[in-house]
Design an enzyme around this catalytic site. Structure first.
Site, PDB file in Angstrom:
ATOM      1  N   GLU A 445      47.058  53.625  70.923  1.00 32.72           N
ATOM      2  CA  GLU A 445      47.074  52.372  70.148  1.00 32.72           C
ATOM      3  C   GLU A 445      47.588  52.584  68.725  1.00 32.72           C
ATOM      4  O   GLU A 445      47.142  51.927  67.796  1.00 32.72           O
ATOM      5  CB  GLU A 445      45.670  51.737  70.087  1.00 32.72           C
ATOM      6  N   GLY A 446      48.551  53.469  68.571  1.00 28.98           N
ATOM      7  CA  GLY A 446      49.067  53.813  67.238  1.00 28.98           C
ATOM      8  C   GLY A 446      48.292  54.996  66.703  1.00 28.98           C
ATOM      9  O   GLY A 446      47.083  54.873  66.470  1.00 28.98           O
TER      10      GLY A 446
END
Lengths: 605, 605
Positions: A445-446
């Protein structure tokens, strides 16, 4: 390893005293979410998580998932657990009431998420991804698509998956090559596209726990602008639904391989192949990345929740082990002279590890609920100013929630493993799995480095620290006006740190104007500094509330034991004394000659 | 993952300029160990490690070891690698020349150890445990036992294992239950004992790579005093040798199970059962723990070496990946506009991770050689004062080497995994294995918490910081007298930190007198502070040497590239600016109200 115990008491305490849910929910018009209902929901969720899901966690890690003839074989018990989850209606908890959801606030949903992820994170990813896909679809899909897909996704009958990454395109999604070609054909009353490409790292991209999987896929339309402005979002189901809603033909979406991973081994991380697979456009052409970002704030917060959830499981086991394991004597003399040795919890260094863990875990829990309240306010408030302030807080604090919570959870789980000595390294004891599982939360998610850039570049420097200063003012106001004498004295340490953080922001704004690399060179340290002051704030808020309860200021009807309340105060002091001072070190590092990262030529590495 | 490259250049640089081996070795009378021989040894070792051992590492982690009908099945290639190791005579490198060893100094042996452990730590544990057993046997065994066992152990024909831990006795060995009963029987001319008990966590306790395994076992004689003063050391071989030296009857020593572990999966971690197994006493009755401690300084240093060795492998892969992986653009504008994206090494945050790794890895390497030189001096010096100073340094710095090197290696390997983004979590890329493998170095051979207690309690407070102050004086003298202008200015930061550490020691001596728990509450932080100043010192020494080389002060005949020399100076500045300032934070924490760890009642956890 200890049986997982859902932290219901702490969650109730935070909902009642930090979030003040009994006031917040009605203010936002969320009349179904009263404290009584919330209590029942927490208790039911705890039962499912403790009794059905948590017992699967250790063995499932050993079994893992396997791909056999294109099918993903899940560990024993996963199918039953998934059914139990769906039958309990848990997939609908936060869903839009218009499409069969229960419309419960994020502040309540987040509590249930922690229990689910703490019980078995690899399993918990399946409902988590479905919830994320529902959010994106609900925010950007046509009414037609929403009607046809959301109700089945809320029941869990159909699962969801997010298909973003490609081998050469992770952080930089502008580089994706998956194509979507318009077909001269409609289906379910909407224009159809043929999606072709390969996606990797697709969590639960394939499985049979649900009868269908709804993939949200990033792809490029013909003649799309280059880079991230040419990405569109498509809904591509594993089975195409028939007009009457029944399950139709198998789509040309298939799982080519499963990744072998460090942890979350019982989740399926799929290579997904799309071969002219049929799908529909979600939202506007070329606005796919923006559509994904709508749900990013929710997903990133949930990743932070995963991390603290697992770190909490690690703490529970470490605490129990430290109370039972007899080894050596206290340096101040034998505490249990009749036993062959003292329990290791008598040793200050073991306590240091346990208090470290707990001080971060409980602050993380408070922090995710603090952020979740702004997600609720931003979504439901009718007041523009309140809404806008909430949006600012969400923007500022989401990267901190994702990255700081996961970084701190890893260090907590490492301590939780260390408490066990050699046994911590042995799989059967469970502590090492928590380390391996949590590790992914810093990456997906980053990555946390990307979160830090987002925080410092977009959320602080780009708006000249307006949002940051607003947040810091709230903290200063609390310490200076709401705290009583003794705690105000403790709070002075936090005040100093707050001034440090706001000063750093101003310095960085000035320096970044001259050299943009300053942002990258300082981002992670800045994020950690903001995380620490946020946790210091929340510890003081928690300590303040417990004092209020102890003094009889609220009628909690004995809901919280004297130990629970006192522990909050001990931990608050511990945190302010031993963890918060790290802010000065981070500040010194940020102020150090930042060229030191950039001057060495790449060839010298 | 990158092919492992033995760090020969850096090792040669350190031997030449930090240790000044060309002077040290002859001074100690080690005339076989001249720089030419050393160079040849490093190059040969590098070949074996790079070409034979390192290629096994990844696959062996997947295969693991298995127990089949009491036999340990090792991964493909391990038997051949073990033979190659033995045939090269590597097991004899540091061995006593009287029994067939080569008698090479630890400063050279340590370099070879790094390569071996960096190539495949799980495999490297087998020779490492044999070397440890040889040290203990050589220091405490009778001449008869030494003659009968050491030569075969130096050739590797017989391996060694150390059998200390029991399920209920890890850190606290005083609790062991294994018994040794004298038999009215002699064998090989010495009194025989029957050893009975169960040992756990026995690394390479069983395998067929060698034809015999020599177990050094801690056990209690009948009527032994209670606790750690009643422990004796026994030599219990898997096969009893015949009088003529040939392999005789199988002893009643067997492997009951293998542990499933987080990492070092291709090493065998055995549960060993001794059922009236025949063995001989090594050293005096009841002095077994002291006998083990003789070799602990060597073993603990080697554990630190393992950690940095693996962290170095992680760095090499991360550096290569960062140079090749194209993703996003530099914040200062595209650096390679013709490519679809810039290599990620343009991003400051990626450089931050790489420089963090390298600044700790290279300082760790310098540190283990710095400590190893004192092991050589203590062993070979004829001068009592020099010898005694060396022993002080060893006592002080060994716990730092074990714990600080392993703690820093874990954080380096975590960064090395982070550089890879999602790919770092996938097993095939190799980065996550380094994290799992390094993790054990913080736990075994005495957990890092125990190392810290040893440092602060026994090595600093017990002697009123005499050894510490002597060490710190050396550092101050170097910074103030040996450094040239610019580096002296940089060194001022270190001087401040040194004063901080010596002041802390005095404060802790005073506080510990009143409350012994102060030691446990401060130990880990103190160890880290001492580690940081030691690394700062070694960075300045390295930078100073490179300047000397650059200015033509020594004829190094172009042995070191301009990049190599310049990088040392960049990294020195990086370390002093960004890592050393952590000392102030640790100092603040040590000075904080340390009761915060002890006041919370155990029932509140």
């Amino acid at each position: 390893m200890a049986d997982y115990q859902a932290p219901i008491t702490d969650l109730s305490f935070l909902l009642e005293h930090l979030i003040k849910a009994d006031q917040l929910w009605p203010q936002l018009g969320l009349h179904d979410a009263d404290p009584e209902t919330a209590k029942a929901i927490l208790e039911e969720a705890a039962k499912l998580c403790e009794q059905v899901i948590a017992p699967l966690n250790r063995e499932a890690d050993e079994t893992g998932t396997h791909l056999t003839a294109g099918k993903v074989v899940v560990p024993d018990g996963f199918n039953e657990a998934y059914s139990a989850y769906c039958e309990g209606g848990w997939g609908a908890l936060g869903g839009d009431a218009q499409y069969g959801g229960m419309g419960m606030p994020k502040t309540l949903v987040a509590c249930v998420e922690e229990m689910l992820q703490g019980a078995c994170m690899a399993f918990g990813l399946a409902p988590m991804l479905t919830a994320g896909a529902c959010l994106a679809l609900n925010a950007h899909g046509s009414d037609n698509l929403k009607e046809r897909f959301l109700p089945n996704m809320y029941t869990g009958q159909w699962a969801g998956a997010m298909d973003l990454t490609e081998p050469h395109a992770g952080t930089d999604l502008g580089l994706i090559r998956t194509k979507a070609v318009p077909l001269e054909q409609n289906m379910l009353g909407e224009a159809l596209y043929a999606v072709t490409g390969t996606k990797i790292f697709i969590t639960w991209g394939e499985h049979d726990m649900a009868e269908n999987i709804v993939h949200l896929v990033l792809a490029k339309l013909p003649n799309a602008p280059a880079g991230s402005k040419g990405i569109s979002l498509f809904l591509v189901p594993k089975h195409l639904p028939n007009e009457d809603g029944s399950l139709g033909a198998r789509n040309t979406v298939s799982c080519g391989a499963l990744e072998k991973k460090m942890g979350i081994k019982s989740s399926a991380t799929c290579v997904m192949n799309f071969e002219e697979a049929k799908g529909w456009l979600v939202g506007e052409p070329h606005k796919g990345l923006a559509a994904m970002f709508t749900m990013m704030n929710y997903e990133r917060l949930t990743v932070g929740i995963q991390a603290v959830a697992v770190a909490q499981a690690s703490y529970q086991s470490a605490r129990d082990y430290a109370s039972e394991r007899l080894q050596s004597r206290s340096l101040s003399g034998a505490q249990f002279p009749d036993d062959p040795a003292d329990p290791i919890i008598v040793h200050p260094d073991v306590r240091r590890m346990l208090m470290h863990m707990r001080s971060f875990n409980e602050a993380s829990r408070a922090f995710y609920l603090y952020v979740a309240q702004y997600l609720d306010i931003a979504k439901y408030s009718q007041d523009d100013k309140t809404k806008s302030q909430a949006e600012g807080r969400i923007a500022l604090l989401t990267p901190v929630a994702k990255a700081f919570m996961s970084d701190m959870a890893l260090s907590a789980a490492i301590e939780g493993q260390q408490v066990f000595g050699g046994h911590g390294y042995i799989r059967e004891w469970g502590q090492e799995q928590y380390v391996r599982d949590i590790r992914i939360t810093q990456i997906y998610e980053g990555t946390n480095g990307i979160q830090a850039l987002d925080l410092l570049g977009r959320k602080v420097i780009a708006n000249k620290a307006v949002i940051l200063n607003d947040y810091c003012s709230e903290i200063l106001h609390f310490v200076q006006h709401d705290l009583s004498g003794e705690w105000q004295k403790e709070g002075a340490k936090l005040v100093e740190c707050i001034h440090e953080v706001t000063a750093l922001a101003q310095e960085l704004i000035a320096r970044a104007g001259k050299s943009p690399d300053v942002i990258g060179a300082s981002a992670v340290d800045f994020l950690h500094a903001l995380g620490l002051v946020s946790y210091g704030y929340l510890w003081l808020k928690m300590a303040h509330s417990t004092e209020h309860i102890q003094s009889g200021g609220v009628a909690s009807e004995g809901a919280y034991s004297a130990e629970f309340l006192a522990a909050k105060q001990y931990l608050c002091r511990y945190f302010l004394n031993r963890e918060l001072p790290r802010v000065s070190f981070l500040a010194e590092r940020i102020r150090s000659h930042s060229d030191d990262l950039m001057v060495m030529p790449a060839s010298h590495f």
